[in-house]
Design a protein around this motif. Structure first.
Motif, mmCIF file in Angstrom:
data_model
loop_
_atom_site.group_PDB
_atom_site.id
_atom_site.type_symbol
_atom_site.label_atom_id
_atom_site.label_comp_id
_atom_site.label_asym_id
_atom_site.label_seq_id
_atom_site.Cartn_x
_atom_site.Cartn_y
_atom_site.Cartn_z
ATOM 1 N N PHE A 167 0.810 -1.215 0.000
ATOM 2 C CA PHE A 167 0.000 0.000 0.000
ATOM 3 C C PHE A 167 0.845 1.267 0.000
ATOM 4 O O PHE A 167 2.037 1.240 0.251
ATOM 5 C CB PHE A 167 -0.944 0.009 1.210
ATOM 6 C CG PHE A 167 -0.253 0.212 2.528
ATOM 7 C CD1 PHE A 167 -0.206 1.456 3.117
ATOM 8 C CD2 PHE A 167 0.354 -0.852 3.180
ATOM 9 C CE1 PHE A 167 0.418 1.645 4.336
ATOM 10 C CE2 PHE A 167 0.970 -0.683 4.400
ATOM 11 C CZ PHE A 167 1.011 0.575 4.977
ATOM 12 N N ARG A 168 0.164 2.365 -0.294
ATOM 13 C CA ARG A 168 0.749 3.707 -0.209
ATOM 14 C C ARG A 168 -0.053 4.494 0.827
ATOM 15 O O ARG A 168 -1.273 4.370 0.881
ATOM 16 C CB ARG A 168 0.660 4.418 -1.555
ATOM 17 C CG ARG A 168 1.277 5.817 -1.535
ATOM 18 C CD ARG A 168 1.097 6.536 -2.860
ATOM 19 N NE ARG A 168 1.648 5.827 -3.989
ATOM 20 C CZ ARG A 168 2.912 5.882 -4.400
ATOM 21 N NH1 ARG A 168 3.794 6.603 -3.725
ATOM 22 N NH2 ARG A 168 3.306 5.221 -5.481
ATOM 23 N N VAL A 169 0.617 5.282 1.634
ATOM 24 C CA VAL A 169 -0.064 6.173 2.572
ATOM 25 C C VAL A 169 -0.470 7.423 1.797
ATOM 26 O O VAL A 169 0.380 8.184 1.348
ATOM 27 C CB VAL A 169 0.839 6.548 3.773
ATOM 28 C CG1 VAL A 169 0.146 7.573 4.659
ATOM 29 C CG2 VAL A 169 1.217 5.309 4.570
ATOM 30 N N HIS A 197 5.019 7.520 6.231
ATOM 31 C CA HIS A 197 4.974 8.892 5.711
ATOM 32 C C HIS A 197 4.002 8.983 4.549
ATOM 33 O O HIS A 197 3.864 8.027 3.773
ATOM 34 C CB HIS A 197 6.365 9.321 5.234
ATOM 35 C CG HIS A 197 7.401 9.234 6.298
ATOM 36 N ND1 HIS A 197 7.541 10.174 7.285
ATOM 37 C CD2 HIS A 197 8.338 8.283 6.548
ATOM 38 C CE1 HIS A 197 8.531 9.817 8.089
ATOM 39 N NE2 HIS A 197 9.025 8.676 7.669
ATOM 40 N N GLU A 198 3.344 10.131 4.412
ATOM 41 C CA GLU A 198 2.454 10.342 3.273
ATOM 42 C C GLU A 198 3.231 10.154 1.980
ATOM 43 O O GLU A 198 4.336 10.673 1.825
ATOM 44 C CB GLU A 198 1.835 11.738 3.322
ATOM 45 C CG GLU A 198 0.772 11.863 4.373
ATOM 46 C CD GLU A 198 0.032 13.187 4.317
ATOM 47 O OE1 GLU A 198 0.278 14.006 3.417
ATOM 48 O OE2 GLU A 198 -0.813 13.409 5.217
ATOM 49 N N MET A 255 -5.008 4.626 3.349
ATOM 50 C CA MET A 255 -4.077 3.909 2.501
ATOM 51 C C MET A 255 -4.738 3.516 1.192
ATOM 52 O O MET A 255 -5.957 3.373 1.113
ATOM 53 C CB MET A 255 -3.527 2.688 3.201
ATOM 54 C CG MET A 255 -4.490 1.572 3.390
ATOM 55 S SD MET A 255 -3.671 0.188 4.206
ATOM 56 C CE MET A 255 -3.996 -1.103 3.067
ATOM 57 N N ILE A 256 -3.918 3.376 0.156
ATOM 58 C CA ILE A 256 -4.357 2.910 -1.154
ATOM 59 C C ILE A 256 -3.577 1.641 -1.449
ATOM 60 O O ILE A 256 -2.349 1.636 -1.392
ATOM 61 C CB ILE A 256 -4.068 3.960 -2.245
ATOM 62 C CG1 ILE A 256 -4.687 5.306 -1.885
ATOM 63 C CG2 ILE A 256 -4.587 3.468 -3.602
ATOM 64 C CD1 ILE A 256 -4.245 6.445 -2.783
ATOM 65 N N ASP A 257 -4.291 0.557 -1.753
ATOM 66 C CA ASP A 257 -3.597 -0.706 -2.011
ATOM 67 C C ASP A 257 -3.270 -0.862 -3.495
ATOM 68 O O ASP A 257 -3.554 0.018 -4.306
ATOM 69 C CB ASP A 257 -4.387 -1.901 -1.471
ATOM 70 C CG ASP A 257 -5.616 -2.257 -2.295
ATOM 71 O OD1 ASP A 257 -5.883 -1.627 -3.335
ATOM 72 O OD2 ASP A 257 -6.323 -3.189 -1.887
ATOM 73 N N ILE A 274 1.026 1.574 -7.483
ATOM 74 C CA ILE A 274 0.009 2.008 -6.532
ATOM 75 C C ILE A 274 -0.182 3.511 -6.712
ATOM 76 O O ILE A 274 0.777 4.271 -6.635
ATOM 77 C CB ILE A 274 0.416 1.670 -5.087
ATOM 78 C CG1 ILE A 274 0.619 0.156 -4.941
ATOM 79 C CG2 ILE A 274 -0.628 2.176 -4.102
ATOM 80 C CD1 ILE A 274 1.197 -0.270 -3.610
ATOM 81 N N PRO A 275 -1.421 3.946 -6.948
ATOM 82 C CA PRO A 275 -1.656 5.375 -7.184
ATOM 83 C C PRO A 275 -1.230 6.241 -5.994
ATOM 84 O O PRO A 275 -1.231 5.786 -4.862
ATOM 85 C CB PRO A 275 -3.171 5.474 -7.379
ATOM 86 C CG PRO A 275 -3.678 4.097 -7.520
ATOM 87 C CD PRO A 275 -2.649 3.164 -6.978
ATOM 88 N N ILE A 276 -0.892 7.476 -6.290
ATOM 89 C CA ILE A 276 -0.522 8.428 -5.233
ATOM 90 C C ILE A 276 -1.775 8.954 -4.535
ATOM 91 O O ILE A 276 -1.776 9.187 -3.338
ATOM 92 C CB ILE A 276 0.297 9.595 -5.820
ATOM 93 C CG1 ILE A 276 1.620 9.051 -6.368
ATOM 94 C CG2 ILE A 276 0.548 10.671 -4.789
ATOM 95 C CD1 ILE A 276 2.444 10.061 -7.122
#
Length: 117
Positions: free
Chosen positions: A14-16, A63-64, A38-40, A109-111
């Motif tokens: 994932f991305r924060v 961190h974001e 979060m974005i998976d 993974i998208p921002i």
């Protein structure tokens, strides 16, 4: 978020997207939790929470915009009153939750994620 197979440990990539402190404005005016959106890897979003007791462990690690893996966590039904994600579940970090850093931006993974209500 895809369903979990009970016989196989779940590991999320994932991305924060966002990170913020939850503050008890009604009583103590102190931080009660750290929250994440979060974005998976499928582009799905989920609201994640870790308690004040775990901020020392995860607060400076996540961190974001950062890419991570996550294992050993709990999920529960999302509250209807405050819902930063359309997902019906939210994720909770535990004392033994494992977080790993993913290097580079090659995970696809998208921002950001956007949905209209």
């Amino acid at each position: 978020m895809q369903g979990c197979d009970e016989n196989k440990p779940s590991v999320l990539k994932f991305r924060v997207a966002r990170k913020w402190e939850e503050i008890d404005f009604t009583a103590t005016n102190k931080v009660t939790n750290m929250d994440l959106l979060m974005i998976d890897e499928n582009g799905d979003t989920m609201h994640d929470i870790f308690s004040k007791k775990l901020i020392w462990k995860f607060g400076s690690l996540l961190h974001e915009g950062g890419l991570y893996t996550l294992a050993k966590f709990n999920t529960t039904t999302e509250k209807y009153r405050f819902r930063p994600s359309k997902n019906d579940h939210r994720l909770f970090f535990k004392w033994d939750t494992e977080v790993g850093c993913l290097l580079g931006d090659t995970e696809g993974i998208p921002i950001h994620a956007f949905s209209s209500v």
